[in-house]
Motif scaffolding. Structure first.
Motif, short mmCIF file in Angstrom:
data_model
loop_
_atom_site.label_atom_id
_atom_site.label_comp_id
_atom_site.label_asym_id
_atom_site.label_seq_id
_atom_site.Cartn_x
_atom_site.Cartn_y
_atom_site.Cartn_z
N ALA A 21 0.83 -1.20 0.00
CA ALA A 21 0.00 0.00 0.00
C ALA A 21 0.87 1.25 0.00
O ALA A 21 2.01 1.25 0.44
N SER A 22 0.32 2.32 -0.52
CA SER A 22 0.97 3.62 -0.45
C SER A 22 -0.12 4.64 -0.09
O SER A 22 -1.29 4.29 -0.01
N ALA C 44 13.79 -2.51 2.48
CA ALA C 44 12.85 -1.39 2.44
C ALA C 44 13.19 -0.38 1.36
O ALA C 44 12.30 0.24 0.78
N ASP C 46 14.10 -0.88 -1.56
CA ASP C 46 13.60 -1.27 -2.88
C ASP C 46 12.10 -1.06 -3.01
O ASP C 46 11.56 -1.13 -4.10
N ARG C 47 11.45 -0.86 -1.87
CA ARG C 47 9.99 -0.65 -1.93
C ARG C 47 9.74 0.85 -2.09
O ARG C 47 9.38 1.55 -1.16
N TRP C 49 7.51 2.59 -3.27
CA TRP C 49 6.19 3.20 -3.09
C TRP C 49 5.92 3.60 -1.66
O TRP C 49 5.10 4.47 -1.40
N SER C 50 6.61 2.95 -0.68
CA SER C 50 6.25 3.21 0.71
C SER C 50 7.24 4.17 1.35
O SER C 50 7.93 3.83 2.29
#
Lengths: 271, 230, 51
Positions: A21-22, C44, C46-47, C49-50
């Motif tokens: 999720a974002s 983290a 590499d993620r 979007w978050s």
């Protein structure tokens, strides 16, 4: 291994630290949830049953699911084809992940289209399946995209998989009109006039319900894509890092039924 | 190189189809295995559909093309098994043969095998099901056009599945939905050819021709990326 | 056109809505849970979007 908490916000907006999720997907998710409630109210409560000459009665409410999910699945497969073409041009894994995600979500919407069409058909035709041209060609399209997903599972090497499925993703969308046209033509020769088609007359509040249904389906598609794309992207990143945890399942499936294949045939993962 | 691209494509196609036909001549897999299978399917249809009630004769066009589709799967698998078995596909890839030429060559090879199967199946339905056609011209045109389409699609999908461990199970699910229009059009055109008037038959031949042209074109353009990675 | 009794028609409508919600809900649940499982394995940074 624990990741540092990444989530911002609290309450509904608090994001799971490991999830896909974002902020954007959470906001869209909230909009989708509210719209679904509005849609259900419109579709099941506010809109009146169809009392016209060719009356569907309450059954017209099934159309508010059937038509939007059909539109969503066509959108999804079109996105798969477009992303496949972009992959062959740019050769970046993001386009491949987009094509794969869209095909999978498209298959979910095809299943909904087929099931709601069949349920509607049972009330009208008395049988769960009648060779309605649109349902029949949709069923063929369903199998075609199952084949696309099966091909993706069968190839282990990421670059090889991306390239082959990109070609298939483009061919598949070309097939859709051919199959549709030929099945349509085939049925038009045999069709008896007594068979009602999936074409109810819809107007007023019923039209609004249908329209809202389409908007909700497309928003839901986008929301699912945001998550599914990130999942596919994360899987690809893991693959690239050689962390085989995510791959284990895929590899087991592809290799389990090798049978008596001579060793020289093993092309997968080599190139 | 002053040579025209189309010339070298056709010459490479001839090379590939010549190789495949020589291989078949030595091994006779199609003649000794796939052809008997096709005829066996015709006999099995008779067990499934009571031969005394003339269902077989009425259903002849559909059963014929169904038998063609089933044996086609075997023919395509055979056509690519000879490539993957000894790493020949690597040799093809590394050779400077034109990928479009390889595609056309494989398609022509598959098409010739299919034509042999169709002639045998036609003899089969004539003898076993007692079906006699009236429009021979339509019949032959349908066979040729449908074969071109099946061969082009088969050559294309065959290379997609070739070299995968699951190719035997993957090929049918990839191919059969795609060639469903050929089954429909072939059956309808044959029905017309077996009926008193050939009426709509030529319309269906038009569909078959469009399908063939489309798949030959797709194959010529799509074969290169597929061959690189198969 | 077969005219169905009101109750029977509603049961078909209910079936259609139930199947749709069930499928979409099931798929969403699978997708989100798998996303967390895979996300946990991925560093983290590499993620993207978050953030």
């Amino acid at each position: 291994m624990t990741s540092p908490p990444t989530g911002t916000g609290a309450g509904f907006m608090r994001l799971h630290p490991d999830g896909t999720a974002s902020r954007g997907s959470r906001i869209l998710g909230a909009v989708v949830l509210v719209s679904v409630v509005v849609f259900l109210f419109l579709a099941l409560v506010a809109s009146k049953p169809d009392e016209s000459l060719d009356a569907q009665g309450q059954l017209v409410r099934i159309m508010y699911l059937h038509v939007p999910s059909a539109i969503a699945c066509y959108t999804a497969f079109f996105v798969t084809a477009a992303a496949s073409a972009m992959y062959l041009w740019k050769k970046t894994m993001g386009w491949d992940a987009l094509a794969a995600s869209s095909a999978e979500i498209g298959v979910i919407f095809v299943v909904i289209t087929l099931l709601t069409g069949s349920i509607w058909g049972h009330t009208t035709w008395g049988t769960w399946w009648e060779w309605d041209p649109r349902l029949t060609s949709t069923a063929l399209m369903f199998v075609m995209y199952l084949g696309y997903l099966a091909l993706r599972r069968a190839i282990i090497d990421p670059v090889s998989r991306a390239k082959q499925s990109a070609v298939l993703g483009i061919i598949a969308i070309v097939n859709v009109p051919i199959v549709h046209f030929s099945v349509d033509w085939w049925r038009s020769l045999h069709q008896t006039a007594t068979v009602a088609s999936l074409d109810p007359k819809i107007n007023g509040l019923r039209l609004l319900a249908l329209f809202v249904g389409m908007i909700v389906a497309l928003m839901l598609y986008v929301w699912l894509m945001m998550h599914r794309f990130r999942l596919a992207y994360a899987e690809a990143a893991l693959e690239a890092k050689g962390l085989d945890l995510a791959l284990a399942e895929r590899r087991a499936e592809a290799l389990a039924d090798g049978g008596a294949v001579p060793a020289s045939v093993e092309h997968e993962g080599v190139s | 190189m002053p040579e025209l691209a189309a010339d070298s494509m056709l010459r490479d196609a001839a090379t590939v189809v010549g190789k495949d036909l020589r291989l078949e001549w030595r091994s006779r897999v199609t003649l000794s295995q796939i052809l008997p299978f096709a005829l066996l399917v015709l006999i099995l249809f008779a067990f499934a559909l009571d031969p005394d009630r003339r269902i077989l004769e009425e259903a002849t066009p559909g059963l014929f093309w169904l038998a063609v589709l089933f044996s086609m799967l075997l023919a395509i698998q055979r056509a690519y098994a000879v490539e993957t078995a000894d790493g020949v596909i690597d040799a093809l890839r590394l050779s400077d043969l034109d990928p479009a030429g390889i595609f056309l060559g494989k398609a022509a090879g598959i098409g010739l095998h299919l034509l042999v199967l169709e002639v045998a199946l036609f003899a089969g339905v004539t003898v076993l099901y007692g079906a006699t056609p009236r429009g021979y011209l339509l019949l032959v045109a349908t066979m040729l056009l449908a074969t071109a389409g099946l061969a082009a699609a088969g050559s294309l999908y065959g290379v997609l599945a070739a070299g995968l461990r699951v190719r035997d199970t993957l090929l049918p699910i990839l191919m059969l939905p795609v060639v469903a229009p050929v089954l429909i059009a072939g059956t309808e055109a044959f029905s017309a050819a077996y009926a008193e008037s050939s009426g709509d038959g030529w319309k269906w031949c038009g569909l078959l021709a469009a399908f063939s042209v489309l798949y030959l074109a797709i194959g010529i353009f799509a074969f290169e990326p597929l061959l690189e990675e198969s | 056109m077969v005219v169905l009794a009101e109750a029977s028609a509603w049961s078909y409508v209910g079936l259609a809505y139930g199947v749709t919600i069930g499928l979409l809900g099931g798929y969403t649940a699978w997708m989100l849970r798998r996303g967390r499982k895979i996300g946990r394995q991925l560093p983290a940074e590499d993620r993207t979007w978050s953030s």
